[in-house]
Design a protein around this motif. Structure first.
Motif, PDB file in Angstrom:
ATOM      1  N   VAL A  22       0.752  -1.172  -0.054  1.00 18.01           N
ATOM      2  CA  VAL A  22      -0.024   0.032   0.109  1.00 18.01           C
ATOM      3  C   VAL A  22       0.912   1.356  -0.018  1.00 18.01           C
ATOM      4  N   GLN A  23       1.949   1.245   1.003  1.00 11.00           N
ATOM      5  CA  GLN A  23       2.802   2.441   0.956  1.00 11.00           C
ATOM      6  C   GLN A  23       3.478   2.697  -0.250  1.00 11.00           C
ATOM      7  N   ASP A  26       1.410   4.924  -2.072  1.00 16.95           N
ATOM      8  CA  ASP A  26       1.039   6.266  -1.300  1.00 16.95           C
ATOM      9  C   ASP A  26       2.020   6.142   0.140  1.00 16.95           C
ATOM     10  N   ALA A  29       0.507   6.684   3.338  1.00 14.90           N
ATOM     11  CA  ALA A  29      -0.787   5.910   3.781  1.00 14.90           C
ATOM     12  C   ALA A  29      -0.399   5.368   5.152  1.00 14.90           C
ATOM     13  N   VAL A  42      -7.106   1.243   6.217  1.00 18.75           N
ATOM     14  CA  VAL A  42      -5.982   2.275   5.568  1.00 18.75           C
ATOM     15  C   VAL A  42      -6.710   3.769   5.387  1.00 18.75           C
ATOM     16  N   SER A  44      -5.713   6.823   3.452  1.00 18.76           N
ATOM     17  CA  SER A  44      -5.040   6.964   2.004  1.00 18.76           C
ATOM     18  C   SER A  44      -5.795   7.903   1.301  1.00 18.76           C
ATOM     19  N   ARG A  45      -5.050   8.424   0.427  1.00 20.51           N
ATOM     20  CA  ARG A  45      -5.650   9.302  -0.694  1.00 20.51           C
ATOM     21  C   ARG A  45      -5.891   8.509  -1.836  1.00 20.51           C
ATOM     22  N   VAL A  51      -6.377   0.170  -3.666  1.00 21.07           N
ATOM     23  CA  VAL A  51      -5.890  -0.369  -2.153  1.00 21.07           C
ATOM     24  C   VAL A  51      -5.940  -2.057  -2.466  1.00 21.07           C
TER      25      VAL A  51
END
Length: 65
Positions: A22-23, A26, A29, A42, A44-45, A51
């Motif tokens: 995920v990171q 982002d 995140a 999560v 996050s944008r 995701v």
């Protein structure tokens, strides 16, 4: 915060793999993994589908909770 049901998570490696996946999309995140509940949360944008794709690409069946 987005919540996902994820199957097959059982250890610290699973937590790291999902968090890093995920990171990678982002860096900012926030990823919280609850192994006992089989949940990943999560902040996050990223869109929900992004995701899910990141988690699934790591080999974990996932769906929005």
């Amino acid at each position: 915060m987005q919540v996902f049901k994820v199957q097959g998570m059982s250890c610290g490696h699973c937590v790291r793999a999902i968090t890093q996946a995920v990171q990678a999309l982002d860096q900012a995140a926030e990823v919280q993994v609850d192994l006992a509940a089989g949940e990943v949360r999560v902040a996050s944008r990223l869109a929900e589908e992004q995701v899910l794709t990141a988690i699934r690409d790591e080999g974990y069946p996932a769906e929005a909770a």
